[in-house]
Design a protein around this motif. Structure first.
Motif, PDB file in Angstrom:
ATOM      1  N   LEU A   1      -8.077  -0.404   3.039  1.00 17.13           N
ATOM      2  CA  LEU A   1      -7.519   0.517   2.042  1.00 17.13           C
ATOM      3  C   LEU A   1      -8.538   1.568   1.620  1.00 17.13           C
ATOM      4  O   LEU A   1      -8.205   2.755   1.487  1.00 17.13           O
ATOM      5  CB  LEU A   1      -7.017  -0.267   0.835  1.00 17.13           C
ATOM      6  CG  LEU A   1      -6.342   0.544  -0.279  1.00 17.13           C
ATOM      7  CD1 LEU A   1      -5.210   1.392   0.283  1.00 17.13           C
ATOM      8  CD2 LEU A   1      -5.830  -0.372  -1.379  1.00 17.13           C
TER       9      LEU A   1
ATOM     10  N   ASN B   1      -9.005   4.226   4.338  1.00 20.34           N
ATOM     11  CA  ASN B   1      -7.858   5.104   4.546  1.00 20.34           C
ATOM     12  C   ASN B   1      -7.325   5.711   3.247  1.00 20.34           C
ATOM     13  O   ASN B   1      -6.232   6.270   3.243  1.00 20.34           O
ATOM     14  CB  ASN B   1      -6.732   4.335   5.238  1.00 20.34           C
ATOM     15  CG  ASN B   1      -7.104   3.905   6.648  1.00 20.34           C
ATOM     16  OD1 ASN B   1      -7.276   4.718   7.539  1.00 20.34           O
ATOM     17  ND2 ASN B   1      -7.253   2.599   6.829  1.00 20.34           N
ATOM     18  N   ARG B   2      -8.064   5.585   2.187  1.00 20.48           N
ATOM     19  CA  ARG B   2      -7.595   6.019   0.873  1.00 20.48           C
ATOM     20  C   ARG B   2      -7.090   7.457   0.865  1.00 20.48           C
ATOM     21  O   ARG B   2      -5.953   7.736   0.462  1.00 20.48           O
ATOM     22  CB  ARG B   2      -8.735   5.862  -0.136  1.00 20.48           C
ATOM     23  CG  ARG B   2      -8.407   6.424  -1.491  1.00 20.48           C
ATOM     24  CD  ARG B   2      -9.652   6.732  -2.308  1.00 20.48           C
ATOM     25  NE  ARG B   2      -9.239   7.368  -3.540  1.00 20.48           N
ATOM     26  CZ  ARG B   2      -9.074   6.746  -4.690  1.00 20.48           C
ATOM     27  NH1 ARG B   2      -9.361   5.476  -4.782  1.00 20.48           N
ATOM     28  NH2 ARG B   2      -8.646   7.385  -5.745  1.00 20.48           N
TER      29      ARG B   2
ATOM     30  N   SER C   1       0.907   4.148  -2.873  1.00 24.71           N
ATOM     31  CA  SER C   1       0.711   5.561  -2.560  1.00 24.71           C
ATOM     32  C   SER C   1       1.837   6.406  -3.137  1.00 24.71           C
ATOM     33  O   SER C   1       1.597   7.468  -3.719  1.00 24.71           O
ATOM     34  CB  SER C   1       0.644   5.750  -1.044  1.00 24.71           C
ATOM     35  OG  SER C   1       0.570   7.116  -0.711  1.00 24.71           O
TER      36      SER C   1
ATOM     37  N   ILE D   1       0.837  -1.197   0.000  1.00 27.08           N
ATOM     38  CA  ILE D   1       0.000   0.000   0.000  1.00 27.08           C
ATOM     39  C   ILE D   1       0.872   1.248   0.000  1.00 27.08           C
ATOM     40  O   ILE D   1       0.591   2.227  -0.706  1.00 27.08           O
ATOM     41  CB  ILE D   1      -0.960  -0.008   1.207  1.00 27.08           C
ATOM     42  CG1 ILE D   1      -1.982  -1.142   1.066  1.00 27.08           C
ATOM     43  CG2 ILE D   1      -1.669   1.331   1.338  1.00 27.08           C
ATOM     44  CD1 ILE D   1      -2.883  -1.302   2.270  1.00 27.08           C
TER      45      ILE D   1
ATOM     46  N   VAL E   1      -3.831   7.969   2.993  1.00 25.44           N
ATOM     47  CA  VAL E   1      -2.611   7.350   2.478  1.00 25.44           C
ATOM     48  C   VAL E   1      -2.143   8.063   1.211  1.00 25.44           C
ATOM     49  O   VAL E   1      -0.943   8.174   0.962  1.00 25.44           O
ATOM     50  CB  VAL E   1      -2.842   5.848   2.229  1.00 25.44           C
ATOM     51  CG1 VAL E   1      -1.624   5.206   1.608  1.00 25.44           C
ATOM     52  CG2 VAL E   1      -3.186   5.145   3.535  1.00 25.44           C
TER      53      VAL E   1
ATOM     54  N   ARG F   1      -9.452  -4.783   1.726  1.00 30.22           N
ATOM     55  CA  ARG F   1     -10.114  -3.803   0.871  1.00 30.22           C
ATOM     56  C   ARG F   1     -10.794  -2.724   1.707  1.00 30.22           C
ATOM     57  O   ARG F   1     -10.732  -1.539   1.387  1.00 30.22           O
ATOM     58  CB  ARG F   1     -11.130  -4.494  -0.039  1.00 30.22           C
ATOM     59  CG  ARG F   1     -11.713  -3.547  -1.090  1.00 30.22           C
ATOM     60  CD  ARG F   1     -12.977  -4.069  -1.715  1.00 30.22           C
ATOM     61  NE  ARG F   1     -13.510  -3.097  -2.660  1.00 30.22           N
ATOM     62  CZ  ARG F   1     -14.157  -1.979  -2.321  1.00 30.22           C
ATOM     63  NH1 ARG F   1     -14.352  -1.692  -1.043  1.00 30.22           N
ATOM     64  NH2 ARG F   1     -14.598  -1.128  -3.242  1.00 30.22           N
TER      65      ARG F   1
ATOM     66  N   GLY G   1      -4.952  -0.199  -6.399  1.00 32.47           N
ATOM     67  CA  GLY G   1      -4.927  -1.149  -5.294  1.00 32.47           C
ATOM     68  C   GLY G   1      -6.314  -1.577  -4.859  1.00 32.47           C
ATOM     69  O   GLY G   1      -6.555  -2.756  -4.579  1.00 32.47           O
ATOM     70  N   ILE G   2      -7.247  -0.629  -4.795  1.00 35.88           N
ATOM     71  CA  ILE G   2      -8.615  -0.973  -4.403  1.00 35.88           C
ATOM     72  C   ILE G   2      -9.249  -1.881  -5.443  1.00 35.88           C
ATOM     73  O   ILE G   2      -9.926  -2.860  -5.109  1.00 35.88           O
ATOM     74  CB  ILE G   2      -9.442   0.315  -4.203  1.00 35.88           C
ATOM     75  CG1 ILE G   2      -8.873   1.140  -3.046  1.00 35.88           C
ATOM     76  CG2 ILE G   2     -10.905  -0.029  -3.935  1.00 35.88           C
ATOM     77  CD1 ILE G   2      -9.564   2.467  -2.848  1.00 35.88           C
TER      78      ILE G   2
ATOM     79  N   ILE H   1      -3.227   4.276  -5.693  1.00 38.59           N
ATOM     80  CA  ILE H   1      -4.102   3.713  -4.661  1.00 38.59           C
ATOM     81  C   ILE H   1      -5.404   3.189  -5.260  1.00 38.59           C
ATOM     82  O   ILE H   1      -5.914   2.144  -4.857  1.00 38.59           O
ATOM     83  CB  ILE H   1      -4.396   4.769  -3.581  1.00 38.59           C
ATOM     84  CG1 ILE H   1      -3.142   4.990  -2.726  1.00 38.59           C
ATOM     85  CG2 ILE H   1      -5.545   4.340  -2.694  1.00 38.59           C
ATOM     86  CD1 ILE H   1      -2.725   3.803  -1.913  1.00 38.59           C
TER      87      ILE H   1
ATOM     88  N   VAL I   1       0.043   4.817   6.596  1.00 35.79           N
ATOM     89  CA  VAL I   1      -0.508   3.465   6.556  1.00 35.79           C
ATOM     90  C   VAL I   1       0.001   2.653   7.732  1.00 35.79           C
ATOM     91  O   VAL I   1      -0.677   1.724   8.211  1.00 35.79           O
ATOM     92  CB  VAL I   1      -0.160   2.777   5.215  1.00 35.79           C
ATOM     93  CG1 VAL I   1       1.323   2.486   5.099  1.00 35.79           C
ATOM     94  CG2 VAL I   1      -0.965   1.506   5.038  1.00 35.79           C
TER      95      VAL I   1
END
Length: 1461
Positions: A639, A642-643, A603, A599, A646, A636, A611-612, A608, A653
């Motif tokens: 992440l 906290n999107r 970032s 993660i 981050v 998931r 990543g999701i 990001i 993170v």
């Protein structure tokens, strides 16, 4: 002439000569600094873009526009231009395109002549579309044209798309790249572009239209030209290789045609592409007057001239290439001078069949394989199924135009393995070859030799050996860090097509795409597992390092391209490959060990969102593995939640994200050893994730509305910041920002198919009716502006038909306007109202439309017939809302006076009128249950099937004027689920089958003003005044109200630590006080020990300030603006101190701040009032020691005592003032720049002294009161080190922990190393910090951080108060320190002198400042109201107010009150 006269004349002569010489030198330097070339006086050079009267002349005297001059930007302009994303390698002459060829002299003359003729014209046919199939030479022609016009000084910009990937494979950086290229062609043009950037620094996130208009057309249109200059050219190559759908390409073409609007300059656009379907559709709407198409394809039977010209050009090209080969060949002595001869050249021309790629492949194959005789290599090519050549004849092309090319590719590949023994050795080499070349052709973006070697875990020499014979089909740079590129896409197609290997006896080079992806997936996971071992990949050290402060070069150094590729594309290869059980185990192991590092890497490289999406795809692939599926699902959530944080600060993170994760989260449990060691008292967190999946942040002001598209793929939010933002509701990815042109926006609505989004924008939107403005229609998929609907017919409200493309709006003449959103044209006007339209509603069936007006009437229309069916009259107040039943059998109208249900078939009331004052909105379920919401606690229900009425009592009072605050879920697990909320911070979910409250969703810190369910009912979106949008997962098991623990409904306004730091007092909006204990409780969890209910008179008064007295059992509390009470916490009884001031009502929204302060000796209490006065209260005598007056009414927000107790500092909306306790007079006043009266969010609401009294710490930073000592970094410890600012917990000015939205405070208080946060829910969060465990950073030039001076660093960028008082600004050390920070860092745009940015001015009274070594004798007489006090040793002064008389009375509630007269 005497000697004196001669000397006098000589002096005049030499001085004049020196003056002229100096002026000449000055002109030279000025011209050099302006970035212009020097020219002879007889031919002064200029540039039309530099607003000069002359034009640059090229070598032959032709007038040009750019003149080939590269105009250098100054440092500020360079910084501004860096805000524009740039697609590297987009220009025709970029380093990546070095290996690309240009047209050989004398070739492609016909097409170049056509382009040249077109480029000289000044008509509206601004686009030349050069189309042709792969290998026809389009890109070579485009590069040649770009080069030629660049030499002429007439190339405006170039963009060469490439399917190989990266920024040149997408269109999102197209406009900004063109703008950056334009900026370096002209100084004036660059300044205009930089001006556009400064006016909107977020322009890079705006639509194509906004970017093109503001960054390209706008700057070009403002240039002053003579009008006679020849047109300039923009070259755009390989549009078909842009990864975009046809609609995006269509908008790209549309914005390009905007150059026709320029009147001062002519811009021509050369566009090349294959004739793909998407490109053809994108260009279909262009008329012949706008676009000139040219077919560059295989010659047709009736076009003999074109056929001959193409063959002649290929022949010239081959002859030139063979001349080069003879020149570089070591065995050139064995080759005849005319080798290979005209006959062989003719054979090769025939085999090429019009494709230059074939000729280029032949020449490259012979040229690169220098270890073999050249004539033998040529024989290999000529010997492949060649028919005897007959002079003068020409056969028809073969059935497949690529047969010969396939055979050539096969020969090139076979030659790369020549020398290997047949059998095992050859097969082993073939397997290695397939790993390497197979990976190259299936890569999602190209990699370098070095990156490919690391990704595939191969020996360095292996990759080199396998690729060294493939230069004829691959571009392999000598630099190992430059990417490998496939020279033509036909080679990739050849390798991946199994049916094209039909030659028996040949080696099988077919690449199994599935197997190649499987291999890449495994290689990527292996690489990430090896490289993502240790947190802080870039060595940043600071937990709160912001992404904006990290150098891109550092990221590329620490996360090389192969690791970036693996982090982004491993899931892509998993999907395209085979997914074995062993792969699942490998993935689970990777995630459980390296998830946080992955993660962090995403970032740092800005991925990001990827990543999701990866975790979402993996979640669906692992449903058969419950353990892995559970972890991926939790990852998931982790992440997505906290999107925003981050993306803002990558290292969070490991800190905030992990610390605030639920206790039993799989991610938290897997990384318990990574919890931040400096947190000694962790915050209380829930055990499991709640229904809130993520918070969408980006709006700068309150969010008033949210709407899902009918497909559910988009969410639109409307804000008071005059923008509409588009989001992906499942990943939280921002999809675009739609601007209201700096006007307020309202009436957000999607078309029935979700493809068009409309909203209304107006500068006078605050007017209740007839606001003049613009209706804007947008393409929701691309974010492009479709139409602006303006004029008297374009008024609010707006509504789309749910069955067809039809938009209805209000009109200035009180009629309804019908619009065609496809064309943006006005269709029809429906008249029938006598006042402005207030609300519109379409039925889902029967094509009906209902309109409510300020004339208190409701009209029902048949839209298709354009006929008024009924006029409904029942209301005497304004119509607020309308809603049709799902089957359109009845209509509900809601007005300020009540609710009426109408039968649509007859136009008669279906039910009796229901009086419900202040009814605001209505919702109707699929089962015909009508719900009506008002501003009180009630939601009234009517079941149309059973004709039953019911009433739901809400736990909170609703308020506000929002309309989308009552919505039904379209799917809710068999229940009829209703969501409500307006003017409250919670969402109430009602089970209408049970007629009771089902769940309460808490998270927002501001009132909720908009709700929307997704079409499938899986998500609920809420818009709030806290500037955020929340997404809630309705598929989760929602908590029942019987399990909901709600401490209080009131916002915490004030808090205070007890002196022993073991208790915290929290005061709420409703006047209640809670005491929380940090002892005798589970680690990390607070325990409420005492609750003091509201009991102050008959008026609910918010608690404005709290302070524990030294005995620990007495709590001072300030209520509202005029009451202070001392609470005995043992018996919970108050002793009221009522100051001598008027009793008046209290505003719940007045400014927050610390309204009480205790003197250092604990004997004097300072009380701030809303009247702008400071009351000094003697706690020993329980009497007033006087009143300090001087602040404006309602502006005093916070105050604090100096360490010696002699002074009180106060902060307001406008300034900071320092008061002498003894004299009650102001000795220093500091005005705040940019803070106007009543803008309390910009004023001072935090204020306290450093322990040595040299600095004042505020919510804006530190104010230096004396510069006698240098302010080194270590001296920051003198300030209060632990603070809460801008959603961060900070220590020593370093950001430590980002506060997630649920934990953001309405107020906070710090005691030593503890920080307490009060929340809108009435709860309290405490976080303890151990400073010794905070990661240490020695200097400000640590890796990845922008360099910053350490010595004499001035947090406030202004002179200290002492120098301001003495008038020595120029000698102040702070000002001198700011001079050292560099000219560019000082104020560039502000009119404030020197470095005084935040502090505007000082006003100092004649009294000496407290900072001087010896305090002068106080000779001032005290005011008549404040008698002279006796000053104790501690310096605290107290007045015995002569007018004060103590008397004990009973107040209205029987509480003892001490009155003052």
């Amino acid at each position: 002439m005497d000697r004196v006269s001669i000397l006098f004349c000589a002096a005049i002569f030499f001085s004049s000569a020196l003056w002229l010489y100096g002026r000449s030198v000055r002109n030279v330097f000025v011209r050099l600094l302006n970035g212009r070339h020097l020219a002879a006086p007889s031919a002064p050079t200029s540039n039309v873009f530099d607003n000069k009267s002359t034009t640059v002349m090229n070598q032959v005297g032709q007038q040009t526009v750019f003149g080939g001059i590269h105009h250098h930007a100054n440092q500020n302009e360079t910084v501004m231009l860096q805000l524009l994303p740039n697609a590297q390698d987009a220009a025709y002459n970029s380093s990546k395109n070095d290996f690309r060829n240009f047209c050989l002299d004398g070739t492609r003359r016909s097409v170049q002549a056509k382009i040249g003729t077109w480029a000289e014209r000044r008509d509206e046919q601004c686009i030349f579309w050069l189309k042709g199939k792969a290998g026809a030479g389009k890109s070579t022609i485009a590069r040649t044209v770009a080069r030629d016009y660049d030499k002429k000084g007439r190339l405006a910009a170039s963009f060469f798309f490439s399917r190989d990937g990266g920024d040149v494979g997408r269109a999102d950086k197209f406009v900004t790249t063109i703008a950056r290229q334009l900026a370096y062609t002209s100084g004036d043009l660059r300044r205009e572009i930089c001006k556009a950037i400064s006016e909107d620094e977020d322009i890079a996130n705006k639509t194509f239209t906004d970017q093109w208009d503001r960054l390209v057309l706008g700057p070009l249109s403002r240039l002053q030209t003579a009008g006679s200059e020849p047109p300039v050219v923009v070259v755009i190559d390989a549009l078909d290789e842009c990864e975009a759908n046809w609609k995006t390409l269509k908008f790209l073409i549309q914005v390009l045609t905007g150059v026709n609007r320029l009147s001062n300059i002519h811009v021509r656009i050369l566009l090349t592409s294959r004739p793909d379907a998407d490109v053809r559709r994108a260009l279909a709407n262009l008329s012949d007057s706008q676009c000139l198409p040219y077919e560059l394809d295989l010659p047709k039977e009736d076009a003999q001239t074109d056929w001959d010209e193409v063959n002649q050009d290929i022949s010239k090209f081959l002859k030139a290439q063979f001349d080069d080969i003879r020149g570089i060949s070591e065995d050139s002595t064995h080759l005849p001078p005319n080798w290979p001869g005209d006959g062989v050249i003719s054979i090769l021309v025939k085999k090429a069949e019009g494709l230059f790629i074939y000729a280029a492949t032949v020449s490259e194959f012979i040229k690169k394989n220098d270890q073999w005789p050249r004539d033998k290599l040529l024989e290999l090519i000529l010997g492949q199924n060649e028919k005897p050549w007959q002079k003068g004849s020409r056969d028809l092309p073969a059935a497949s135009p690529f047969e010969e090319l396939d055979a050539l590719y096969l020969q090139v590949l076979s030659h790369s393995l020549r020398g290997a023994r047949e059998g095992v050795e050859q097969q082993e080499l073939l397997d290695v070859f397939k790993k390497i070349i197979g990976s190259i052709v299936v890569l999602s973006e190209p990699l370098s030799v070095a990156a490919l070697r690391e990704l595939l875990h191969l020996h360095p020499e292996t990759v080199h050996l396998r690729l060294r014979h493939l230069h004829s089909v691959l571009y392999i740079p000598s630099d190992e860090r430059s990417p490998i590129n496939i020279l033509h896409s036909s080679f990739r197609e050849f390798l991946l097509s199994r049916e094209r290997y039909n030659v028996k006896g040949q080696l099988d080079f077919w690449v199994d795409e599935v197997q190649a992806n499987t291999f890449l997936a495994a290689s990527s996971i292996k690489l990430m597992s090896a490289k993502l071992q240790t947190p802080d990949l870039c060595g940043l050290k600071r937990p709160g390092t912001m992404m904006i402060d990290i150098k891109a070069s550092l990221v590329h150094e620490c996360i090389p391209s192969e690791l970036q590729y693996a982090c982004v594309y491993w899931m892509t290869h998993v999907e395209k490959g085979r997914f074995y059980p062993s792969d699942k185990s490998r993935i689970e192991g990777f995630l459980r060990l390296h998830l946080l590092c992955w993660i962090e890497a995403l970032s740092l490289i800005g991925k990001i969102s990827t990543g999701i999406r990866i975790l979402s795809k993996l979640q669906s692939l692992t449903e058969d593995n419950s353990k892995l599926h559970s972890f991926v699902q939790d990852a998931r959530r982790f992440l997505a939640y906290n999107r925003f944080m981050v993306e803002l600060s990558p290292l969070q993170v490991y800190y905030s994200a992990l610390l605030f994760a639920p206790n039993k989260s799989d991610v938290r449990q897997s990384f318990l050893d990574r919890l931040p060691q400096f947190v000694t008292y962790p915050p209380e967190t829930p055990d499991y994730w709640g229904p809130s999946t993520q918070t969408l942040e980006g709006h700068q002001r309150s969010v008033y509305d949210v709407v899902f598209s009918p497909t559910g793929k988009l969410l639109a939010s409307l804000s008071a910041d005059n923008t509409v933002r588009l989001w992906d509701p499942y990943t939280g990815e921002p999809r675009g920002v739609l601007s209201g042109n700096e006007s307020s926006v309202s009436d957000l609505t999607f078309s029935y198919d979700g493809k068009v989004l409309a909203f209304f924008s107006a500068s006078d939107l605050y007017r209740e009716k007839d606001s003049s403005g613009i209706i804007t229609l947008w393409d929701s998929e691309t974010g492009q502006l479709l139409f602006n609907l303006e004029g008297p017919r374009a008024r609010r409200p707006l509504a789309f038909s749910p069955t067809r493309l039809l938009l209805c709006s209000g009109s200035s003449d009180h009629s309804l306007s019908l619009w065609n959103p496809t064309t943006g044209s006005f269709h029809k006007s429906l008249t029938g109202h006598s006042d402005a339209i207030a609300v519109l509603a379409f039925s889902s069936k029967n094509d009906l439309l209902a309109s409510g007006s300020w004339d208190h009437k409701v009209n029902i229309w048949h839209v298709e017939r354009e006929q008024l069916l009924f006029t409904l009259e029942a209301h005497s107040e304004l119509i607020r809302d309308l809603a049709f039943a799902p089957d359109a059998t009845f209509l509900v109208s809601v007005a300020d006076d009540g609710v009426q249900i109408w039968d649509v078939g007859s136009g008669k009331p279906r039910e009796p009128f229901v009086a419900q004052p202040h009814a605001s909105c209505v919702a109707i379920s699929r089962d015909h249950v009508v719900a009506v919401h008002d501003w009180g606690r009630d939601i009234r229900l009517w079941d149309a099937k059973t004709n039953e009425y019911a009433r739901l009592k809400s736990p909170a009072v609703f308020g506000g004027d929002a309309q989308r605050v009552l919505v039904y879920s379209p799917a809710a697990k068999g229940q009829i689920l209703l969501a409500s909320g307006s003017g409250v911070n919670e969402i109430f979910l009602w089970d209408l089958e049970a007629r009771k409250l089902h769940s309460i969703l808490e998270a927002h810190s501001g009132f909720i003003y908009g709700l929307a369910f997704s079409p499938d009912g899986e998500l609920l979106a809420s818009a709030s005044l806290d500037n955020t949008v929340r997404l809630w997962n309705m598929k989760m098991e929602l908590p029942s109200t019987s399990h909901i623990s709600r401490t209080t409904d009131c916002i915490i306004y004030a808090m205070a630590f007890a002196t022993d730091r073991k208790r915290i007092a929290a005061g709420s909006q409703d006047g209640s006080i809670s005491i929380w204990s940090l002892e005798n409780s589970e680690f990390g969890r607070l325990h409420k020990t005492t609750s003091i209910q509201k009991s102050v008179g008959r008026v609910n008064r918010p608690v404005r300030a709290l302070a524990f007295l030294p005995d620990g059992n007495t709590l001072a509390c300030a209520y509202g603006n005029d009451i202070v009470a001392l609470w005995d916490l043992t018996n919970r009884k108050p002793h009221f101190l009522r100051p001598p001031m008027s009793f008046r009502s209290v505003s719940l929204y007045s400014c927050w701040g610390q309204r009480l302060s205790l003197s250092p000796n604990k004997q004097l209490l300072a009380i701030a009032t809303d009247e702008g006065t400071i009351i000094l209260w003697n706690l020993q005598t329980k009497r007033s020691s006087g009143i300090i007056k001087g602040h404006d009414s309602d502006s005093l927000r916070t105050l604090t005592f100096s360490p010696d107790g002699k002074y009180v500092a106060s902060g307001s909306n406008m300034d900071i003032q320092l008061w002498a306790v003894k004299t009650k007079t102001c000795v220093l006043r500091i005005k705040i720049q940019g803070c106007e009266r009543y803008e309390y969010h910009e004023g001072i609401y935090k204020l306290y002294f450093s322990t040595d009294g040299m600095y004042l710490e505020t919510n804006h930073g530190a104010v230096s009161l004396c510069c006698s000592q240098p302010f080194y970094k270590t001296q920051m410890d003198r300030l209060s080190p632990l603070t809460v600012k801008d959603n961060w917990i900070m220590y020593d000015k370093e950001k430590l922990l980002w506060l997630p939205p649920e934990y953001r405070a309405t107020c906070d208080v710090v005691q030593d190393n503890l920080v307490a946060l009060g929340h809108v829910t009435g709860n309290v969060t405490v976080v303890g910090i151990n400073p010794s465990q905070i990661p240490k950073v020695d200097s400000y030039d640590s890796r990845g951080m922008l360099d910053e001076a350490l010595m004499m660093r001035n947090p406030f960028r202004g002179p200290c108060a002492a120098c301001a008082h003495n008038g020595r600004l120029e000698n102040c050390k702070w000002v001198l320190a700011d001079h050292k920070r560099g000219e560019n860092e000082r104020q560039e745009t502000s009119g404030v002198p020197l470095a005084v940015a935040w502090i505007q001015s000082y006003e100092v009274t004649p009294e000496s400042g407290w900072w001087e070594k010896k305090e002068k004798e106080d000779s001032e007489e005290h005011s008549e109201d404040d008698g002279e006090d006796e000053v104790g040793e501690d310096g605290d002064g107290y007045d015995e107010d002569d007018n004060e008389v103590d008397c004990e009375d009973e107040d209205e509630d029987g509480v003892e009150v001490e009155n003052e007269t």
